[in-house]
Design an enzyme around this catalytic site. Sequence first.
Site, PDB file in Angstrom:
ATOM      1  N   GLU A 102       1.391   7.931  -1.498  1.00  0.00           N
ATOM      2  CA  GLU A 102       0.467   6.810  -1.580  1.00  0.00           C
ATOM      3  C   GLU A 102       0.782   5.826  -0.465  1.00  0.00           C
ATOM      4  O   GLU A 102       1.945   5.656  -0.095  1.00  0.00           O
ATOM      5  CB  GLU A 102       0.601   6.143  -2.950  1.00  0.00           C
ATOM      6  CG  GLU A 102      -0.253   4.926  -3.179  1.00  0.00           C
ATOM      7  CD  GLU A 102      -1.754   5.172  -3.240  1.00  0.00           C
ATOM      8  OE1 GLU A 102      -2.299   5.653  -2.237  1.00  0.00           O
ATOM      9  OE2 GLU A 102      -2.374   4.856  -4.263  1.00  0.00           O
ATOM     10  N   ASP A 106       0.346  -2.178  -5.003  1.00  0.00           N
ATOM     11  CA  ASP A 106       0.439  -3.624  -5.212  1.00  0.00           C
ATOM     12  C   ASP A 106       0.366  -3.909  -6.704  1.00  0.00           C
ATOM     13  O   ASP A 106       1.391  -4.036  -7.340  1.00  0.00           O
ATOM     14  CB  ASP A 106      -0.552  -4.414  -4.350  1.00  0.00           C
ATOM     15  CG  ASP A 106      -1.949  -3.849  -4.338  1.00  0.00           C
ATOM     16  OD1 ASP A 106      -2.375  -3.196  -5.309  1.00  0.00           O
ATOM     17  OD2 ASP A 106      -2.640  -4.079  -3.342  1.00  0.00           O
ATOM     18  N   PHE A 155      -2.030  -9.267   2.729  1.00  0.00           N
ATOM     19  CA  PHE A 155      -2.931  -8.163   3.063  1.00  0.00           C
ATOM     20  C   PHE A 155      -2.496  -7.538   4.381  1.00  0.00           C
ATOM     21  O   PHE A 155      -2.261  -8.241   5.369  1.00  0.00           O
ATOM     22  CB  PHE A 155      -4.382  -8.648   3.161  1.00  0.00           C
ATOM     23  CG  PHE A 155      -5.358  -7.521   3.289  1.00  0.00           C
ATOM     24  CD1 PHE A 155      -5.751  -6.799   2.184  1.00  0.00           C
ATOM     25  CD2 PHE A 155      -5.859  -7.166   4.535  1.00  0.00           C
ATOM     26  CE1 PHE A 155      -6.642  -5.736   2.307  1.00  0.00           C
ATOM     27  CE2 PHE A 155      -6.747  -6.111   4.671  1.00  0.00           C
ATOM     28  CZ  PHE A 155      -7.138  -5.393   3.552  1.00  0.00           C
ATOM     29  N   VAL A 156      -2.384  -6.204   4.398  1.00  0.00           N
ATOM     30  CA  VAL A 156      -1.971  -5.489   5.600  1.00  0.00           C
ATOM     31  C   VAL A 156      -3.036  -4.482   6.019  1.00  0.00           C
ATOM     32  O   VAL A 156      -3.844  -4.028   5.218  1.00  0.00           O
ATOM     33  CB  VAL A 156      -0.603  -4.782   5.412  1.00  0.00           C
ATOM     34  CG1 VAL A 156       0.522  -5.790   5.313  1.00  0.00           C
ATOM     35  CG2 VAL A 156      -0.606  -3.873   4.209  1.00  0.00           C
ATOM     36  N   ARG A 168      -8.111   1.662  10.053  1.00  0.00           N
ATOM     37  CA  ARG A 168      -7.241   2.773   9.631  1.00  0.00           C
ATOM     38  C   ARG A 168      -6.583   3.468  10.820  1.00  0.00           C
ATOM     39  O   ARG A 168      -5.497   4.003  10.705  1.00  0.00           O
ATOM     40  CB  ARG A 168      -8.027   3.813   8.832  1.00  0.00           C
ATOM     41  CG  ARG A 168      -8.466   3.345   7.475  1.00  0.00           C
ATOM     42  CD  ARG A 168      -9.028   4.514   6.658  1.00  0.00           C
ATOM     43  NE  ARG A 168      -9.755   4.067   5.502  1.00  0.00           N
ATOM     44  CZ  ARG A 168      -9.196   3.687   4.352  1.00  0.00           C
ATOM     45  NH1 ARG A 168      -7.888   3.706   4.233  1.00  0.00           N
ATOM     46  NH2 ARG A 168      -9.935   3.296   3.342  1.00  0.00           N
TER      47      ARG A 168
END
Length: 178
Positions: A102, A106, A155-156, A168
């Site tokens: 994965e 979070d 957030f990454v 991506r």
Amino acid sequence: MSVIKVHDKRFVPYISEEIILEKIKELAATLDADYAGKKPLFIAILNGSFMFAADLFKYLTIDAEICFIKLASYKGTKSTGQVITAIGLDTDITNRHVVILEDIIDTGKTMNEFLPQLRNQQPASLKVAILLHKPDATVFPIKIDYCLFSIPNKFVLGYGLDYDGLGRNIRELYRLEE
């Protein structure tokens, strides 16, 4: 690495490709030792884990198989709270050593809903390997067996992770600019 803009947001450099790959090589060596002679099945969760899975497989030396399943719970930069399965598992995992790959955990909701489905199929073992974990965001505690990076609840983007479909393909990780 410099500041980048994706859609309406700015992202700053966070973790370089070199550091990511070094951690992946270490994970591959650990998995080679842990699964020697066991021919594990890796289940990569799409879309985010595709780069992680591909790079990990380049460094594994054990006999191993991989398949992909699509689970989604994100819209934009927030979790929707609903897990959507778009592509199902079509490989029999009964009595197989299974490792989930994965990109990020979070809240833990996605894995919390998915793991019992896998356990019901009676694998010989079931482990979770993740690229990123946000412990401060975790609501559903998940046993993570292999974790490359523990990060703050930010957030990454990049290295397989997107922001509304884009980013991506970025080779390193960026975080949302504050």
